[in-house]
Design a protein around this motif. Structure first.
Motif: not given
Length: 792
Positions: A195, A209-210, A223-225
């Motif tokens: 993102s 991120t995202g 992974v989110p981060y």
């Protein structure tokens, strides 16, 4: 700001003389060149420089001149300028190109439309629309594609927001280091979609991120981060997870966190989940100061299911220098501390640091200093011995403390003098050593008179050993103290003959170097003395010319012997490199050598010793052969031998083999290699470099087998494969490690390395480097690239 307005026919290039009309060439010059303060009519002074300036400071950039060029120009001087048709604006390390470029001098704002390209210090962005302030480098870029210089990465996004000259945020971005190939259906082998991707060139770190990492079109790691390096510089953040499998731990998952505390300090925290055992928490702290440096490690497993207990290990290595007025160069402090929780640690944690997987763990603190011809030391040494019921070992003695000093002077009226003195208090578990603890003080004085000539040398030497013991418990004869004083005389001599010769159509210089070494030490009964630190010298071509048959200071061999040897070398007369060598040596004992390490050992009988043969061939840099043989002329049998061969025809190609034999003890064959498998089907091309094509990579085989011919079984083994696709590497390695006479640990290490981004899996590189002589990493950091390598 000054404008120079031109509207005249000029040549588009210096080599072109035709009447090509360039509508306008505009040059915006600020007051002077960087930092120059020139009067209006004063000539401009140029300064020579051997290198181009890689980095430009913000202060320097604010004084740099700007250059613009276009087919058409409109605007107002000192206010705004509009460039149309092949518009170019340059300032320092920034270049902007577009179909149309609007430049507001009052706000330093540049607006570009149509085929926009911006090159900032080698990082290139391309797209349809750009707004950017040249003084702060703040702005945005719509629908850009980008290419980064440091790691050769590229991608595309909906928008890039430039926060300043070092930081940017990319929205709905992609990121890969696989080079783009022609064709609309091209897809990189690996790609990160996120993102947002935030880039910090100052810290050389990127964060996403995202994010979703895909490999070969398969989603691999959502992974989110995630953070990743933009160069080889250190950075804080969560490191890629490691996944492993072995027979002791089961499945493993490690997620390290790296903390870049300061440029000279960092820490790594590594929690590891083991399916068969539980959670292990690892910590490593490193520091580097002006006068000291070191590493501290601590591992803690609160509930190990393998042993139903808490397990831990601690390690500290410290080196420091202490300034002192009474020593010329100050004092040096060295600490090496190693402790583990229990006797089975070395067996259950086989992949831990090497110093913690031994059965003898040294805890050593040494303070040393020198002053002219004097060198002194204070030391404490305490051992932790990890016992095995199936193979117990006698622990070495602790030294609590040891004080020693040495004085040495050379060429005083032709003589060399030396004096050593040492006091040590030895302590150990007397139930295991069967010897009395005690204190030992000794002194060794020696003087030699070397006579050296071009054709040879002669060195007579006289030594005097004096030793005093004080015991905590009486010896077998009731004594609580003992003394020993022994002289030693030695005479070392050698000749060197040389001749030029030719061998196999090659010019060489051959040497013939005979050597004779005589030693005499009278006999003194030492059978009642404890053995705190002595051991038998290994019998080889170095120790055969030693005065004492033992190392340490508790045993001094009685000697009346002559050692004869001869060595011949073939040298390259231009470089001095050794092409071949052969040597032989043998001792002649004129009487029995009665001093033995243990009272139960047999003395050496007078007469001839075993013969030692050695040879080496390095005729071609690609090939190497070496061998040593210990031969008993009485039995006409080989006692011990080592033969080895090496073949390294080029990078990432090495093959080595060794044969080791010791009669009535062991016989082993050792083979190791790293080799491109592509050679087997005729593809002998070079290894792919970062940025080269993907999909047509190279396979490599790596391995080592240590096989016991006596036991007919594999002792230790490593077998693996590596694949280099240019922008990514894959490694899979199987390892077998012998942990005792009846048990071994097998493990699988698998790793994917996304070049310029991150790694996933268990890193097998340490195992490969430790086991394969001459192993080369397929991806070695190439250093910081120059911005001028991508200059536009």
């Amino acid at each position: 700001m000054r404008f120079l307005m031109l509207d005249m026919p000029v040549s588009h290039a210096a080599a072109h003389v035709g009447p090509l009309r360039l509508s306008v060439l505009v040059t915006l010059l600020q007051s002077a060149l960087v930092g120059a303060q020139q009067a209006p009519d004063e000539p401009l002074n140029l300064k020579m420089s051997l290198v181009l300036q890689e980095q430009i400071s913000a202060e320097t950039r604010s004084r740099l001149p700007s250059f613009v060029a276009a087919d058409r120009l409109t605007g107002r001087p000192d206010l705004e300028t509009v460039l149309e048709g092949k518009a170019v604006l340059r300032r320092g390390d920034t270049v902007i190109k577009a179909d149309r470029l609007e430049y507001d001098q009052t706000t330093e704002l540049a607006k570009a439309r149509g085929h926009v390209l911006i090159n900032r210090a080698g990082n290139v962005y391309e797209g349809p629309l750009l707004e950017l302030r040249l003084d702060t480098f703040a702005g945005f870029f719509d629908q850009p594609t980008y290419h980064f210089l440091l790691n050769n990465a590229h991608g595309q996004a909906d928008r890039v927001d430039f926060l300043d000259e070092q930081r940017a945020v990319i929205h709905n971005a992609t990121f890969t280091t696989c080079p783009r190939l022609p064709g609309p259906s091209w897809m990189p082998d690996w790609i990160l979609k996120a993102s947002t991707i935030s880039l910090d060139q100052e810290e050389d770190v990127g964060t996403a991120t995202g994010a979703l990492l895909s490999f070969k079109g398969v989603p691999l790691l959502p992974v989110p981060y995630i953070s990743f390096p933009l160069s080889d510089q250190r950075k804080s953040g969560v490191m890629p997870p490691s996944i492993g499998l072995d027979t002791v731990n089961g499945s493993e998952l490690s997620v390290p966190y790296y903390w870049n505390i300061a440029p000279n300090r960092d820490a790594t925290f590594t929690p590891t989940l083991m399916s068969k055992r539980g959670v292990n928490l690892g910590t490593e702290f490193r520091y580097l100061e002006r006068s000291f440096s070191g590493t501290a490690q601590f591992d803690w497993m609160p509930a190990d299911q393998l042993r139903d207990s808490t397990r831990w290990a601690a390690k500290l290595n410290h080196q420091g220098r202490i300034d002192s007025a009474w020593t010329r160069n100050g004092a040096t402090l060295n600490l090496s501390l190693n402790r583990v929780s229990d006797d089975n640690y070395w067996r259950d944690f086989s992949r831990t640091d090497d110093s913690l997987t031994q059965r003898l763990l040294a805890n050593d603190a040494t303070l040393s200093w020198g002053n002219g011809a004097w060198n002194s030391m204070v030391r404490t040494l305490k051992w932790q011995t990890l016992q095995d019921d199936a193979a117990p070992i006698v622990p070495p003695y602790d030294r609590l403390p040891q004080l020693s000093t040495r004085y040495a002077r050379n060429n005083l009226a032709g003589f060399n003098y030396a004096f050593n003195a040492d006091y040590t208090r030895f302590k150990s578990d007397t139930t295991l050593t069967n010897q009395a603890n005690g204190q030992r003080a000794f002194g060794v004085m020696q003087a030699s008179y070397p006579i050296t000539q071009a054709a040879g040398y002669l060195t007579p030497k006289l030594q005097l050993h004096a030793t005093q013991y004080q015991f905590e418990t009486p010896l077998s004869n009731g004594d609580t103290a003992a003394r020993r004083m022994l002289p030693t005389f030695s005479l070392d001599s050698g000749l060197v003959y040389e001749r030029d010769t030719r061998l196999f159509d090659r010019s060489l210089r051959q040497t013939l170097e005979p050597r004779a070494f005589y030693v005499f030490t009278p006999y003194s009964d030492q059978s009642l003395l404890p053995n705190y630190d002595s051991g038998t010298n290994d019998f080889n071509l170095s120790t055969i010319f030693a005065e004492n048959a033992f190392v340490g200071n508790d045993r001094i061999s009685d000697s009346n012997l002559l050692t004869l040897g001869v060595t011949s070398r073939f040298l390259d007369p231009a470089t001095g490199a050794e092409a071949a060598r052969i040597g032989v040596a043998q001792r002649l004992l004129f009487r029995d050598q009665n001093v033995t390490l243990q009272p139960s050992d047999l003395p050496l009988a007078e007469g001839l010793s075993d013969m030692l043969f050695s040879g080496a061939i390095n005729w071609d840099p690609r090939w190497g052969f070496e061998g040593t043989v210990q031969f008993n002329p009485s039995t006409e049998k080989t006692v011990r031998s080592t033969l080895s061969a090496r073949y390294s025809p080029g990078s990432y190609r090495t093959l080595s083999a060794a044969y080791r034999f010791q009669r009535e003890s062991s016989e082993q064959l050792d083979v190791a290699w790293q080799w491109p498998l592509n050679d087997l089907w005729g593809d002998r091309g070079q290894k792919l470099a970062p940025g080269q094509g993907q999909g047509e990579g190279r396979w490599y085989s790596v391995g080592r087998f240590n096989y016991s011919l006596n036991e007919r079984q594999l002792v230790n083994g490593v077998l693996g494969f590596e694949y280099d696709a240019g922008c990514w590497l894959g490694r899979i390695v199987l390892e077998r490690m012998q942990t005792s006479s009846t048990s071994a640990t097998q493990s699988i290490m698998f790793q994917l390395e996304f070049v310029g981004f991150s790694r996933l899996g268990v890193d097998p590189l340490k195992s490969l480097k430790d086991n394969i002589p001459g192993y080369q990493n397929l991806r070695v950091p190439a250093g910081m690239p120059s911005r001028f390598s991508n200059y536009d």
